[in-house]
Design a protein around this motif. Structure first.
Motif, PDB file in Angstrom:
ATOM      1  N   VAL A  67       0.841  -1.203   0.000  1.00 40.87           N
ATOM      2  CA  VAL A  67       0.000   0.000   0.000  1.00 40.87           C
ATOM      3  C   VAL A  67       0.872   1.247   0.000  1.00 40.87           C
ATOM      4  O   VAL A  67       0.651   2.173  -0.796  1.00 40.87           O
ATOM      5  CB  VAL A  67      -0.967   0.006   1.211  1.00 40.87           C
ATOM      6  CG1 VAL A  67      -1.648   1.356   1.368  1.00 40.87           C
ATOM      7  CG2 VAL A  67      -2.007  -1.102   1.063  1.00 40.87           C
ATOM      8  N   LEU A  68       1.882   1.277   0.872  1.00 45.11           N
ATOM      9  CA  LEU A  68       2.772   2.448   0.928  1.00 45.11           C
ATOM     10  C   LEU A  68       3.583   2.605  -0.358  1.00 45.11           C
ATOM     11  O   LEU A  68       3.789   3.725  -0.838  1.00 45.11           O
ATOM     12  CB  LEU A  68       3.704   2.356   2.133  1.00 45.11           C
ATOM     13  CG  LEU A  68       3.043   2.484   3.498  1.00 45.11           C
ATOM     14  CD1 LEU A  68       4.090   2.416   4.601  1.00 45.11           C
ATOM     15  CD2 LEU A  68       2.235   3.769   3.615  1.00 45.11           C
ATOM     16  N   PHE A  69       4.019   1.490  -0.932  1.00 44.01           N
ATOM     17  CA  PHE A  69       4.780   1.548  -2.180  1.00 44.01           C
ATOM     18  C   PHE A  69       3.935   2.097  -3.317  1.00 44.01           C
ATOM     19  O   PHE A  69       4.365   2.970  -4.072  1.00 44.01           O
ATOM     20  CB  PHE A  69       5.321   0.155  -2.526  1.00 44.01           C
ATOM     21  CG  PHE A  69       6.125   0.111  -3.786  1.00 44.01           C
ATOM     22  CD1 PHE A  69       7.394   0.679  -3.832  1.00 44.01           C
ATOM     23  CD2 PHE A  69       5.624  -0.493  -4.924  1.00 44.01           C
ATOM     24  CE1 PHE A  69       8.147   0.641  -4.999  1.00 44.01           C
ATOM     25  CE2 PHE A  69       6.365  -0.534  -6.091  1.00 44.01           C
ATOM     26  CZ  PHE A  69       7.631   0.029  -6.133  1.00 44.01           C
ATOM     27  N   ILE A  70       2.704   1.616  -3.431  1.00 40.09           N
ATOM     28  CA  ILE A  70       1.802   2.100  -4.484  1.00 40.09           C
ATOM     29  C   ILE A  70       1.483   3.571  -4.269  1.00 40.09           C
ATOM     30  O   ILE A  70       1.469   4.358  -5.218  1.00 40.09           O
ATOM     31  CB  ILE A  70       0.519   1.235  -4.529  1.00 40.09           C
ATOM     32  CG1 ILE A  70       0.858  -0.167  -5.048  1.00 40.09           C
ATOM     33  CG2 ILE A  70      -0.562   1.886  -5.392  1.00 40.09           C
ATOM     34  CD1 ILE A  70      -0.246  -1.185  -4.873  1.00 40.09           C
ATOM     35  N   ALA A  71       1.269   3.959  -3.018  1.00 44.63           N
ATOM     36  CA  ALA A  71       1.007   5.371  -2.723  1.00 44.63           C
ATOM     37  C   ALA A  71       2.214   6.237  -3.077  1.00 44.63           C
ATOM     38  O   ALA A  71       2.058   7.348  -3.607  1.00 44.63           O
ATOM     39  CB  ALA A  71       0.653   5.553  -1.252  1.00 44.63           C
ATOM     40  N   GLY A  77       4.286  10.579  -9.201  1.00 45.20           N
ATOM     41  CA  GLY A  77       3.757  10.696 -10.551  1.00 45.20           C
ATOM     42  C   GLY A  77       3.945   9.483 -11.437  1.00 45.20           C
ATOM     43  O   GLY A  77       3.627   9.536 -12.619  1.00 45.20           O
ATOM     44  N   VAL A  78       4.462   8.382 -10.897  1.00 44.08           N
ATOM     45  CA  VAL A  78       4.632   7.172 -11.703  1.00 44.08           C
ATOM     46  C   VAL A  78       3.275   6.541 -11.998  1.00 44.08           C
ATOM     47  O   VAL A  78       3.042   6.042 -13.096  1.00 44.08           O
ATOM     48  CB  VAL A  78       5.565   6.166 -10.997  1.00 44.08           C
ATOM     49  CG1 VAL A  78       5.633   4.843 -11.744  1.00 44.08           C
ATOM     50  CG2 VAL A  78       6.956   6.755 -10.828  1.00 44.08           C
ATOM     51  N   LEU A  79       2.373   6.589 -11.022  1.00 45.65           N
ATOM     52  CA  LEU A  79       1.008   6.095 -11.209  1.00 45.65           C
ATOM     53  C   LEU A  79       0.046   7.265 -11.120  1.00 45.65           C
ATOM     54  O   LEU A  79       0.259   8.202 -10.348  1.00 45.65           O
ATOM     55  CB  LEU A  79       0.647   5.074 -10.116  1.00 45.65           C
ATOM     56  CG  LEU A  79       1.381   3.744 -10.119  1.00 45.65           C
ATOM     57  CD1 LEU A  79       0.948   2.903  -8.924  1.00 45.65           C
ATOM     58  CD2 LEU A  79       1.135   2.982 -11.396  1.00 45.65           C
ATOM     59  N   ASP A  80      -1.012   7.196 -11.894  1.00 42.83           N
ATOM     60  CA  ASP A  80      -2.042   8.231 -11.833  1.00 42.83           C
ATOM     61  C   ASP A  80      -3.330   7.569 -11.369  1.00 42.83           C
ATOM     62  O   ASP A  80      -3.935   6.773 -12.073  1.00 42.83           O
ATOM     63  CB  ASP A  80      -2.230   8.873 -13.210  1.00 42.83           C
ATOM     64  CG  ASP A  80      -3.271   9.980 -13.178  1.00 42.83           C
ATOM     65  OD1 ASP A  80      -3.609  10.456 -12.081  1.00 42.83           O
ATOM     66  OD2 ASP A  80      -3.735  10.372 -14.268  1.00 42.83           O
ATOM     67  N   PHE A  81      -3.743   7.910 -10.143  1.00 42.04           N
ATOM     68  CA  PHE A  81      -4.942   7.328  -9.570  1.00 42.04           C
ATOM     69  C   PHE A  81      -6.198   8.081  -9.982  1.00 42.04           C
ATOM     70  O   PHE A  81      -7.301   7.606  -9.752  1.00 42.04           O
ATOM     71  CB  PHE A  81      -4.867   7.317  -8.037  1.00 42.04           C
ATOM     72  CG  PHE A  81      -3.786   6.430  -7.495  1.00 42.04           C
ATOM     73  CD1 PHE A  81      -3.844   5.057  -7.675  1.00 42.04           C
ATOM     74  CD2 PHE A  81      -2.719   6.961  -6.806  1.00 42.04           C
ATOM     75  CE1 PHE A  81      -2.860   4.235  -7.163  1.00 42.04           C
ATOM     76  CE2 PHE A  81      -1.732   6.146  -6.297  1.00 42.04           C
ATOM     77  CZ  PHE A  81      -1.796   4.781  -6.482  1.00 42.04           C
ATOM     78  N   GLY A  82      -6.050   9.260 -10.532  1.00 45.53           N
ATOM     79  CA  GLY A  82      -7.212  10.081 -10.854  1.00 45.53           C
ATOM     80  C   GLY A  82      -7.965  10.403  -9.583  1.00 45.53           C
ATOM     81  O   GLY A  82      -7.408  10.927  -8.634  1.00 45.53           O
ATOM     82  N   ASP A  83      -9.254  10.086  -9.549  1.00 43.40           N
ATOM     83  CA  ASP A  83     -10.070  10.342  -8.363  1.00 43.40           C
ATOM     84  C   ASP A  83     -10.062   9.161  -7.389  1.00 43.40           C
ATOM     85  O   ASP A  83     -10.715   9.210  -6.354  1.00 43.40           O
ATOM     86  CB  ASP A  83     -11.525  10.617  -8.778  1.00 43.40           C
ATOM     87  CG  ASP A  83     -11.647  11.923  -9.551  1.00 43.40           C
ATOM     88  OD1 ASP A  83     -10.781  12.799  -9.340  1.00 43.40           O
ATOM     89  OD2 ASP A  83     -12.596  12.043 -10.341  1.00 43.40           O
ATOM     90  N   ALA A  84      -9.321   8.113  -7.704  1.00 44.72           N
ATOM     91  CA  ALA A  84      -9.341   6.902  -6.879  1.00 44.72           C
ATOM     92  C   ALA A  84      -8.076   6.779  -6.028  1.00 44.72           C
ATOM     93  O   ALA A  84      -7.512   5.715  -5.900  1.00 44.72           O
ATOM     94  CB  ALA A  84      -9.500   5.674  -7.765  1.00 44.72           C
ATOM     95  N   ALA A  85      -7.618   7.871  -5.452  1.00 40.15           N
ATOM     96  CA  ALA A  85      -6.416   7.843  -4.616  1.00 40.15           C
ATOM     97  C   ALA A  85      -6.642   6.957  -3.389  1.00 40.15           C
ATOM     98  O   ALA A  85      -7.777   6.727  -2.965  1.00 40.15           O
ATOM     99  CB  ALA A  85      -6.052   9.252  -4.170  1.00 40.15           C
TER     100      ALA A  85
END
Length: 152
Positions: A67-71, A77-85
């Protein structure tokens, strides 16, 4: 050995004898893998318990790191969660779990004079331990668990 004592009607217990005894069980990853593979299934002795420990290891110990790694990937800016942070509560729980693991692992490393490299590598160690336990079950079911030429 404790199982034999208990079967004979004697009580067994566990104590910390680190002040009077030292032991080096294995040298290197290969010896560690083979030694733990021989004993992992014997230590659990139950596939249901293995499933439970796998869920606890991966869900309770490894998932917070993920979870912390993905966050962190989202934060840089490597991942873009959009509105699903990832919700703040999930991040706080994951952070608390990781901090608790690191503190406990550091305390164990200090108490038992273990390498401090194992502290940040704790989740990887748990993944390896889980794989070893499943591999040990596989070898047990195939009748191929061995150690130093003896079938377990």
């Amino acid at each position: 050995l404790p199982r034999i004592f208990r079967k004979g009607g004697f009580a067994t217990d566990v104590f910390d004898g680190g002040d009077i005894v030292s032991c080096r069980m294995y040298r290197g990853f290969g010896e560690t893998w083979h030694g733990f593979t021989k004993n992992a299934y014997e230590g659990l002795g139950n596939p249901v318990l293995l499933v439970l420990l796998t869920v606890l290891h991966l869900g309770g110990q490894v998932a917070p790191w993920c979870v912390l790694f993905i966050a962190a990937l989202g934060a840089v800016g490597v991942l873009d969660f959009g509105d699903a942070a990832i919700p703040a509560l999930a991040l706080a729980c994951a952070g608390g779990a990781v901090a608790t693991q690191l503190l406990l692992r550091a305390r164990l490393a200090s108490r038992f004079r273990q390498s401090w490299v194992g502290v940040p590598l704790h989740p990887i160690g748990l993944i390896v331990l889980t794989v070893i336990q499943w591999w040990s079950l596989r070898l047990h079911l195939a009748g191929r668990r061995t150690w130093r030429g003896r079938v377990a």
